[in-house]
Design an enzyme around this catalytic site. Structure first.
Site, PDB file in Angstrom:
ATOM      1  N   ASP A   1       4.371 -43.907  37.940  1.00  0.00           N
ATOM      2  CA  ASP A   1       5.727 -44.029  38.471  1.00  0.00           C
ATOM      3  C   ASP A   1       6.274 -45.424  38.200  1.00  0.00           C
ATOM      4  OD1 ASP A   1       8.024 -44.304  40.116  1.00  0.00           O
ATOM      5  OD2 ASP A   1       7.237 -42.845  41.539  1.00  0.00           O
TER       6      ASP A   1
ATOM      7  N   SER B   1      11.760 -41.281  46.772  1.00  0.00           N
ATOM      8  CA  SER B   1      12.135 -42.661  46.499  1.00  0.00           C
ATOM      9  C   SER B   1      12.651 -43.325  47.779  1.00  0.00           C
ATOM     10  CB  SER B   1      13.157 -42.703  45.357  1.00  0.00           C
ATOM     11  OG  SER B   1      13.314 -44.008  44.855  1.00  0.00           O
TER      12      SER B   1
ATOM     13  N   HIS C   1       9.024 -40.412  37.948  1.00  0.00           N
ATOM     14  CA  HIS C   1       9.448 -40.751  39.306  1.00  0.00           C
ATOM     15  C   HIS C   1       9.841 -39.455  40.007  1.00  0.00           C
ATOM     16  CE1 HIS C   1      10.968 -43.306  42.463  1.00  0.00           C
ATOM     17  NE2 HIS C   1      12.199 -42.863  42.345  1.00  0.00           N
TER      18      HIS C   1
END
Length: 523
Positions: A462, A234, A492
C-alpha cells in the site's frame, strides 16, 4: 497541502477507473450549491435522533460531489440534520447528504452498513454507487449506506478557489529549490486559506473528524440500528477509530481497510507516505522491467528507474510539457499523476504509457489525466471539493503547524525516503500554516476498551497507508479489540482488489460475525 499527503483513498481510484463518467457532468449540476448551515433551531442532538428521513430517488451528483450520471433506481437519497457544534446542541444545524441501497434479502437483513471512502474529502454519495459492485455480497443482508461528511460534497461542502484559480494552484512548484520558489508556494497556500475563510468561514471550525464520528452515531440512531456496522477505507479508518473511541459500546462490526496510523503526527505520516509511494514505484518498475523489457520507460528499475524519473521531473521543473488540452504538465502535476497510478495495479499500464509519452514524445497528456483523476478535476475543467475539504478537515484535526525552516531541516530525510516523492510530501506540510482555524489535537484518540472485535486490514504494498499503520491501529484499539488481517499485495484498499481470501474473511465477519484469528494473512 497535497491530496497525496493524507491519501485520496478510494476516491482517487474511483475517479480514475471511472473517468468517462466523470466527464458526463451536466452544466446544470455545476450550479448546485452545498447545503447551507441552518440558523439556530432549538433542536438537541437527542431530538435530532428522532427525525424522519425523506428518502427519494437520487439526482445526478452535484459539482461539489464530482458530477456524473444519476445512480440506478435502487439507490435512494436523503438529508439528515446534525448539530453544527456538538458542544452547543441547541444551536444551528448542518444538512448531511446520505445515500443507500436497501438489502436485497430483506428477510435476513442485518442492518445498515455505513461506508467512508477516505480522503478526507471523498463524497460517499457519489462514490458508493460507483464502487457498489465490489460490495454486492454485502448488499444481500445490509442496506449499503454512505454520506458526504460535514464539509464534503453536498454536506455544507467547503468552497475555496474557483476552477481557474485551482488550475494555477495545483500546477505551482511544490518542491521549491530557491527562496523565490518557497515564497511562491507560501503565497499560494495563503491564497488558498484566505479563499476558504472567505467562502466557508462559518463551517471551518466544525468539519473535524470527532464531529463526523458523532454524525455517524446520529445516523445510526436515525436509521434504527442498535449497533454500528461500518466499513472505512484510508482516512475512513481514522473516522472509524475515533468512532470506536467515542462509542465503544455501540460497536457492532467495523472493518478498517488501508489504515491511517493514529499515533503519527503529520510529519511522520508524510514521511511514511514518501516511503510507501517509493516502495510502490519500485514494485511497478520491477514489474515493468519484467513484462516490457527494453520497452519499459524506467529501464531495469531500481536506482536506474528512479534516476530516469527524477531526471524527467528536473526537466519539467524548467520546461513543463505541452498537452492536447493546452495546459502544461508541470513537475508537481507529474508527481501527482505518478502517485495517482500507484493506487492500484490496474493503473500501472497507464503509468508506463504516461512515462513513455513524456520521456520519448515530449507530451504530458496521460500523466496530466492521471493527475486530474486524483485532484478531482473533470474533463470540462471543473473541480469537486476534494482539495478544499481535504485541507479543511486535515487542518482542523491536527494541531501541528510547520514552518519553511522545519521543512528545510527535514528535507534530507525525506529525499532519502524517496527521491521522487520526498520533497513533494515534505513541502505539503506547510499547507496548514496560516490556516484560519486552529487544530484540535496532536493525533486522534482511538482506544476503544470494551468494544467488540474490529477487523483491521493492511496491504503490504500500500503506497498511501503503509501496512505498519494497521498493526499500530490494532494495538491502539486495545487488546481483544483490534484484529489484524494482512494482504500480501499491491494497491490502496485491500478488499476492493478482489482477493478471494480477503473477501471471504471480511464477508464472514460482516455477514456471519466470524472473527478471524489475529494475524491472519492472505496472499
Amino acid at each position: 497541502m497535497h491530496t497525496v499527503v493524507r491519501g485520496a483513498g478510494a476516491l482517487g481510484l474511483a475517479a480514475l477507473l471511472l473517468a468517462p463518467a466523470a466527464g458526463c457532468r451536466s452544466e446544470s449540476s455545476s450550479a448546485a450549491e452545498p447545503a447551507p448551515i441552518a440558523p439556530a433551531t432549538g433542536a438537541t442532538a437527542t431530538g435530532l435522533a428522532a427525525q424522519q428521513l425523506a428518502w427519494r430517488p437520487c439526482p445526478a451528483p452535484s459539482a461539489a460531489q464530482g458530477g456524473g450520471s444519476a445512480p440506478a433506481n435502487d439507490w435512494q437519497c436523503a438529508t439528515l440534520k446534525a448539530p453544527l457544534d456538538y458542544a452547543k446542541p441547541n444551536g444551528g444545524t448542518v444538512d448531511l447528504a446520505l445515500i443507500r441501497s436497501k438489502a436485497k434479502d430483506e428477510q435476513h437483513r442485518i442492518g445498515s452498513l455505513f461506508f467512508n471512502f477516505g480522503g478526507p474529502g471523498a463524497s460517499g454519495v457519489a462514490t458508493l454507487p460507483a464502487l457498489s459492485g465490489a460490495y454486492a455480497s454485502l448488499n444481500t443482508r445490509y442496506d449499503l449506506v454512505s454520506f458526504d461528511p460535514r464539509g464534503v460534497g453536498d454536506s455544507a461542502g467547503v468552497k475555496c478557489l474557483d476552477d481557474r484559480a485551482m488550475d494555477v494552484n495545483v500546477a505551482v512548484d511544490s518542491t521549491p529549490d530557491t527562496p523565490a520558489g518557497v515564497k511562491a508556494l507560501d503565497d499560494t497556500n495563503a491564497q488558498f486559506a484566505a479563499s476558504c475563510e472567505r467562502n466557508s468561514g462559518p463551517v471551518l471550525p466544525y468539519v473535524d473528524t470527532e464531529s463526523a464520528a458523532r454524525d455517524l452515531d446520529l445516523m445510526r440512531q436515525v436509521l434504527g440500528d442498535q449497533k454500528i456496522f461500518y466499513f472505512g477505507i484510508s482516512y475512513g479508518t481514522q473516522l472509524g477509530g475515533v468512532y470506536a473511541h467515542l462509542f465503544p459500546k455501540e460497536v457492532g462490526r467495523i472493518v478498517l481497510d488501508s489504515v491511517v496510523d493514529p499515533t503519527q503526527d503529520p510529519q511522520q505520516s508524510a514521511l511514511g507516505q514518501a516511503q510507501g509511494f517509493q516502495l510502490a514505484l519500485d514494485d511497478f518498475m520491477k514489474a515493468c522491467a519484467t513484462q516490457a523489457a527494453v520497452a519499459c520507460p524506467t529501464g531495469s528499475g531500481g536506482a536506474e528507474g528512479t534516476a530516469k524519473i527524477t531526471g524527467l521531473l528536473q526537466k519539467l521543473a524548467q520546461s513543463p510539457l505541452p498537452t492536447d488540452s493546452g495546459r502544461k504538465l508541470t513537475e508537481s502535476l507529474a508527481i501527482t499523476g505518478i502517485a495517482s497510478a500507484l493506487y492500484s495495479q490496474q493503473t500501472w499500464p497507464a503509468l508506463a504509457s504516461g512515462l513513455t509519452e513524456a520521456m520519448q514524445r515530449g507530451t504530458g497528456n496521460t500523466l496530466l489525466l492521471l493527475a486530474d483523476s486524483l485532484l478531482g478535476r473533470d474533463a470540462q475543467g471543473h473541480y469537486n471539493n476534494l482539495n478544499a475539504a481535504n485541507r479543511a478537515i486535515s487542518c482542523v484535526d491536527a494541531r501541528q503547524r510547520y514552518s519553511d525552516q522545519d521543512v528545510e531541516q527535514q528535507l534530507p530525510q525525506f529525499r532519502t525516503a524517496s527521491p521522487v516523492f520526498g520533497p513533494f510530501t515534505a513541502w505539503g506540510l506547510t499547507g496548514c500554516t496560516g490556516w484560519p482555524v486552529p487544530g484540535k489535537a496532536d493525533h486522534p484518540e482511538v482506544a476503544a476498551e470494551g468494544a467488540a472485535p474490529i477487523l483491521v486490514v493492511g496491504t503490504t504494498g500500500d503506497p498511501a497507508t503503509p501496512v505498519e499503520g494497521a498493526r499500530t491501529m490494532a494495538r491502539q484499539l486495545g487488546a481483544g479489540v483490534g484484529v489484524t488481517v494482512t494482504l500480501k499485495g499491491e494497491g490502496h484498499g485491500g478488499y476492493n482488489t478482489g482477493n478471494p481470501c480477503l473477501t471471504r474473511t471480511v464477508d464472514a465477519y460482516l455477514l456471519d460475525g466470524t472473527v478471524p484469528a489475529d494475524g491472519t494473512t492472505c496472499s
